[in-house]
Design an enzyme around this catalytic site. Sequence first.
Site, short mmCIF file in Angstrom:
data_model
loop_
_atom_site.label_atom_id
_atom_site.label_comp_id
_atom_site.label_asym_id
_atom_site.label_seq_id
_atom_site.Cartn_x
_atom_site.Cartn_y
_atom_site.Cartn_z
N SER A 184 4.76 1.21 18.64
CA SER A 184 4.74 -0.17 19.14
C SER A 184 3.99 -0.34 20.45
O SER A 184 4.36 -1.18 21.27
CB SER A 184 6.18 -0.71 19.25
OG SER A 184 6.74 -0.86 17.97
N GLU A 195 6.05 10.32 18.52
CA GLU A 195 6.23 8.98 17.97
C GLU A 195 7.66 8.83 17.46
O GLU A 195 7.96 9.25 16.33
CB GLU A 195 5.28 8.76 16.79
CG GLU A 195 3.81 8.79 17.15
CD GLU A 195 2.99 7.97 16.17
OE1 GLU A 195 2.28 7.08 16.62
OE2 GLU A 195 3.09 8.21 14.96
N GLU A 249 5.24 8.81 8.39
CA GLU A 249 5.09 8.17 7.07
C GLU A 249 4.68 9.20 6.02
O GLU A 249 5.08 9.09 4.85
CB GLU A 249 4.09 7.01 7.17
CG GLU A 249 4.70 5.86 7.96
CD GLU A 249 3.71 5.01 8.75
OE1 GLU A 249 2.50 5.09 8.51
OE2 GLU A 249 4.18 4.26 9.64
N GLY A 265 -0.83 2.06 16.18
CA GLY A 265 -0.87 1.60 14.79
C GLY A 265 -1.29 0.13 14.73
O GLY A 265 -2.46 -0.21 14.81
N GLY A 266 -0.30 -0.75 14.64
CA GLY A 266 -0.56 -2.18 14.44
C GLY A 266 -1.58 -2.77 15.40
O GLY A 266 -2.47 -3.52 14.98
N HIS A 277 2.30 12.77 10.29
CA HIS A 277 2.82 11.46 10.66
C HIS A 277 4.15 11.23 9.93
O HIS A 277 4.33 11.68 8.80
CB HIS A 277 1.80 10.38 10.29
CG HIS A 277 2.13 9.04 10.86
ND1 HIS A 277 3.10 8.23 10.30
CD2 HIS A 277 1.66 8.38 11.94
CE1 HIS A 277 3.20 7.12 11.03
NE2 HIS A 277 2.34 7.20 12.03
N GLY A 336 6.18 0.40 14.49
CA GLY A 336 6.10 -0.90 13.82
C GLY A 336 7.28 -1.81 14.05
O GLY A 336 7.43 -2.82 13.37
N ASN A 341 -4.71 4.30 14.58
CA ASN A 341 -4.35 4.70 13.22
C ASN A 341 -4.27 3.43 12.37
O ASN A 341 -3.30 2.68 12.46
CB ASN A 341 -2.98 5.42 13.29
CG ASN A 341 -2.44 5.78 11.92
OD1 ASN A 341 -3.14 5.64 10.91
ND2 ASN A 341 -1.20 6.24 11.88
N TRP A 342 -5.31 3.22 11.57
CA TRP A 342 -5.39 1.97 10.80
C TRP A 342 -4.47 2.00 9.58
O TRP A 342 -4.33 1.00 8.89
CB TRP A 342 -6.82 1.71 10.36
CG TRP A 342 -7.79 1.43 11.48
CD1 TRP A 342 -7.55 1.51 12.82
CD2 TRP A 342 -9.16 1.01 11.36
NE1 TRP A 342 -8.67 1.19 13.54
CE2 TRP A 342 -9.68 0.87 12.67
CE3 TRP A 342 -10.00 0.75 10.28
CZ2 TRP A 342 -11.00 0.48 12.92
CZ3 TRP A 342 -11.32 0.36 10.52
CH2 TRP A 342 -11.80 0.23 11.83
N LYS A 343 -3.93 3.17 9.27
CA LYS A 343 -3.05 3.35 8.10
C LYS A 343 -3.76 2.81 6.84
O LYS A 343 -4.98 2.89 6.75
CB LYS A 343 -1.69 2.69 8.36
CG LYS A 343 -1.07 3.19 9.68
CD LYS A 343 0.37 2.85 9.86
CE LYS A 343 0.86 3.39 11.19
NZ LYS A 343 2.27 3.14 11.42
P1 PGA Z 1 2.69 1.20 15.63
O1 PGA Z 1 2.38 2.55 14.81
O2 PGA Z 1 1.80 1.20 16.84
O3 PGA Z 1 2.37 0.10 14.66
O4 PGA Z 1 4.12 1.24 16.00
C1 PGA Z 1 2.12 3.76 15.47
C2 PGA Z 1 1.87 4.84 14.47
O5 PGA Z 1 2.52 4.88 13.43
O6 PGA Z 1 0.98 5.70 14.68
#
Ligand code: PGA
Length: 259
Positions: free
Chosen positions: A221, A175, A103, A242-243, A101, A181, A11-13
């Site tokens: 994470s 999640e 977010e 994510g990251g 998600h 993050g 997930n590149w956001k």
């Molecule tokens: P993260 O994000 O790996 O940076 O913790 C995961 C996500 O939000 O899908």
Amino acid sequence: MTPRRRLIAGNWKMNKDTCAAAILAQDILNRTDPWYAEDMDIVLCPPFTDLKTVRTVLEYDRSEINLGAQDVFWEAEGAYTGAISVAMLQELNCCYCIIGHSERRQYFHEDAAVIARKLVALDKAAIKAILCVGEGAEIRAGGPGPAEAYVVGQLRDVLDAADLTTPENLVVAYEPIWSIGTGQTATPESAESMAAALRALLSERFGADLAARLRILYGGSLKPENATFFTDLGDIDGGLVGGASLVAEDFVALIKAWK
Ligand code: PGA
């Protein structure tokens, strides 16, 4: 029990402009042996504006890596400023889409009813929905019981509102919000226990056979250093990253860990 195909989604956001997206996709491809994608599903979910670029990179390489979107709107077309339809995703060969998600829930105030409409729209188009659920730190502080009740409740609310009978294309991603993050992951025991509770709900809803086929991911994470924490758990079938998905070397290390 049906063996489930493993799934790693990046997930590149809201990261990477078009040029950077092409470079990252190509870097991931260069580091990924083509046969990895025979054993497992690998998905890249760039921002909408990068989907076509990333698709071009994947197609040029004849890669089996899949394209996914980070969101979708449920209406087919019309006066919905800023929205992207399921058909628009299909046109770009997107076969996955993240929905719900944390977010989106936090910044765009998406609730179960909204997420359910997206789920139904994706289901009709046979696009795989990666439906995210997860508890905040304050709920986790109350212990595993309340956390599981809350997260299973989140899934139940969406399934109630969507009212699908056989959601063959559903993927659930657990999640925990406090781990996104932050560098802090769930423990393997708590993630597995949560995944088992989610699968129990799927089984109650859709029967044991379908529940045994549906995939449940862990996200929060995930890094190369902790990847193996989650790879041997009975109810967790992959990761939503994510990251670490923004760094080709790290994302490919995660793919290798799950392979
Ligand atoms: P993260 O994000 O790996 O940076 O913790 C995961 C996500 O939000 O899908």
